[in-house]
Design a protein around this motif. Sequence first.
Motif, PDB file in Angstrom:
ATOM      1  N   UNK A 122       0.848  -1.196   0.000  1.00  0.00           N
ATOM      2  CA  UNK A 122       0.000   0.000   0.000  1.00  0.00           C
ATOM      3  C   UNK A 122       0.883   1.244   0.000  1.00  0.00           C
ATOM      4  N   UNK A 123       0.427   2.249  -0.714  1.00  0.00           N
ATOM      5  CA  UNK A 123       1.185   3.507  -0.764  1.00  0.00           C
ATOM      6  C   UNK A 123       1.164   4.171   0.618  1.00  0.00           C
ATOM      7  N   UNK A 124       2.297   4.740   0.989  1.00  0.00           N
ATOM      8  CA  UNK A 124       2.374   5.430   2.282  1.00  0.00           C
ATOM      9  C   UNK A 124       1.513   6.691   2.227  1.00  0.00           C
ATOM     10  N   UNK A 125       0.738   6.942   3.276  1.00  0.00           N
ATOM     11  CA  UNK A 125      -0.085   8.146   3.285  1.00  0.00           C
ATOM     12  C   UNK A 125       0.778   9.401   3.409  1.00  0.00           C
ATOM     13  N   UNK A 126       0.359  10.462   2.756  1.00  0.00           N
ATOM     14  CA  UNK A 126       1.041  11.745   2.875  1.00  0.00           C
ATOM     15  C   UNK A 126       0.016  12.810   3.258  1.00  0.00           C
ATOM     16  N   UNK A 127       0.493  13.806   3.986  1.00  0.00           N
ATOM     17  CA  UNK A 127      -0.373  14.907   4.420  1.00  0.00           C
ATOM     18  C   UNK A 127       0.105  16.175   3.743  1.00  0.00           C
ATOM     19  N   UNK A 128      -0.843  16.942   3.239  1.00  0.00           N
ATOM     20  CA  UNK A 128      -0.501  18.225   2.615  1.00  0.00           C
ATOM     21  C   UNK A 128      -1.456  19.308   3.101  1.00  0.00           C
ATOM     22  N   UNK A 129      -0.911  20.517   3.232  1.00  0.00           N
ATOM     23  CA  UNK A 129      -1.750  21.674   3.581  1.00  0.00           C
ATOM     24  C   UNK A 129      -2.222  22.288   2.276  1.00  0.00           C
ATOM     25  N   UNK A 130      -3.530  22.522   2.184  1.00  0.00           N
ATOM     26  CA  UNK A 130      -4.122  23.121   0.992  1.00  0.00           C
ATOM     27  C   UNK A 130      -4.713  24.461   1.416  1.00  0.00           C
ATOM     28  N   UNK A 131      -3.882  25.506   1.332  1.00  0.00           N
ATOM     29  CA  UNK A 131      -4.297  26.819   1.818  1.00  0.00           C
ATOM     30  C   UNK A 131      -5.554  27.337   1.119  1.00  0.00           C
ATOM     31  N   UNK A 132      -5.679  27.090  -0.186  1.00  0.00           N
ATOM     32  CA  UNK A 132      -6.828  27.594  -0.939  1.00  0.00           C
ATOM     33  C   UNK A 132      -8.152  27.043  -0.405  1.00  0.00           C
ATOM     34  N   UNK A 133      -8.101  25.846   0.180  1.00  0.00           N
ATOM     35  CA  UNK A 133      -9.314  25.225   0.738  1.00  0.00           C
ATOM     36  C   UNK A 133      -9.338  25.296   2.263  1.00  0.00           C
ATOM     37  N   UNK A 134      -8.304  25.888   2.862  1.00  0.00           N
ATOM     38  CA  UNK A 134      -8.181  26.010   4.313  1.00  0.00           C
ATOM     39  C   UNK A 134      -8.372  24.660   5.006  1.00  0.00           C
ATOM     40  N   UNK A 135      -7.531  23.722   4.588  1.00  0.00           N
ATOM     41  CA  UNK A 135      -7.575  22.395   5.190  1.00  0.00           C
ATOM     42  C   UNK A 135      -6.280  21.657   4.935  1.00  0.00           C
ATOM     43  N   UNK A 136      -6.096  20.603   5.715  1.00  0.00           N
ATOM     44  CA  UNK A 136      -5.030  19.640   5.489  1.00  0.00           C
ATOM     45  C   UNK A 136      -5.709  18.405   4.929  1.00  0.00           C
ATOM     46  N   UNK A 137      -5.061  17.773   3.958  1.00  0.00           N
ATOM     47  CA  UNK A 137      -5.610  16.561   3.366  1.00  0.00           C
ATOM     48  C   UNK A 137      -4.633  15.420   3.575  1.00  0.00           C
ATOM     49  N   UNK A 138      -5.181  14.217   3.704  1.00  0.00           N
ATOM     50  CA  UNK A 138      -4.332  13.021   3.739  1.00  0.00           C
ATOM     51  C   UNK A 138      -4.614  12.244   2.457  1.00  0.00           C
ATOM     52  N   UNK A 139      -3.530  11.866   1.786  1.00  0.00           N
ATOM     53  CA  UNK A 139      -3.611  11.246   0.469  1.00  0.00           C
ATOM     54  C   UNK A 139      -2.987   9.855   0.532  1.00  0.00           C
ATOM     55  N   UNK A 140      -3.698   8.885  -0.015  1.00  0.00           N
ATOM     56  CA  UNK A 140      -3.194   7.509  -0.094  1.00  0.00           C
ATOM     57  C   UNK A 140      -3.291   7.075  -1.559  1.00  0.00           C
ATOM     58  N   UNK A 141      -2.161   6.711  -2.128  1.00  0.00           N
ATOM     59  CA  UNK A 141      -2.154   6.256  -3.516  1.00  0.00           C
ATOM     60  C   UNK A 141      -2.714   7.279  -4.492  1.00  0.00           C
TER      61      UNK A 141
END
Length: 113
Positions: free
Chosen positions: A5-24
Amino acid sequence: MTQPAAAPTVRRVDAKQRYEIVVGGETVGLTAYRDRDDQRVFYHTEIDDAFAGQGLASLLVEQALTDVRNSGKRVVPVCAYVAKFLERHDEFADMADPVTPDVLRWLETELAH
């Protein structure tokens, strides 16, 4: 042979005022915020049901709080999940501000826009 499984990554998305967690390559969760002066007010966290129970919310919030610390801001945990995370992780306690009626009124106005 199964692919790992792909390792999850977290990114800050300032335009949407949120942090997202991405898998694959797929966004599977988020924690939403609004900035109020030197505070980052977290008000909602969710993980896609298909990815529940994998510790992704904890990873997401931990990395979001680390980013907030690095930015020099404080945290206001309106979101129940973020509040519980802060209770269990003393290493972030020094950067948490209380949820006050003033903050809640301000947030309600912000989210109405």
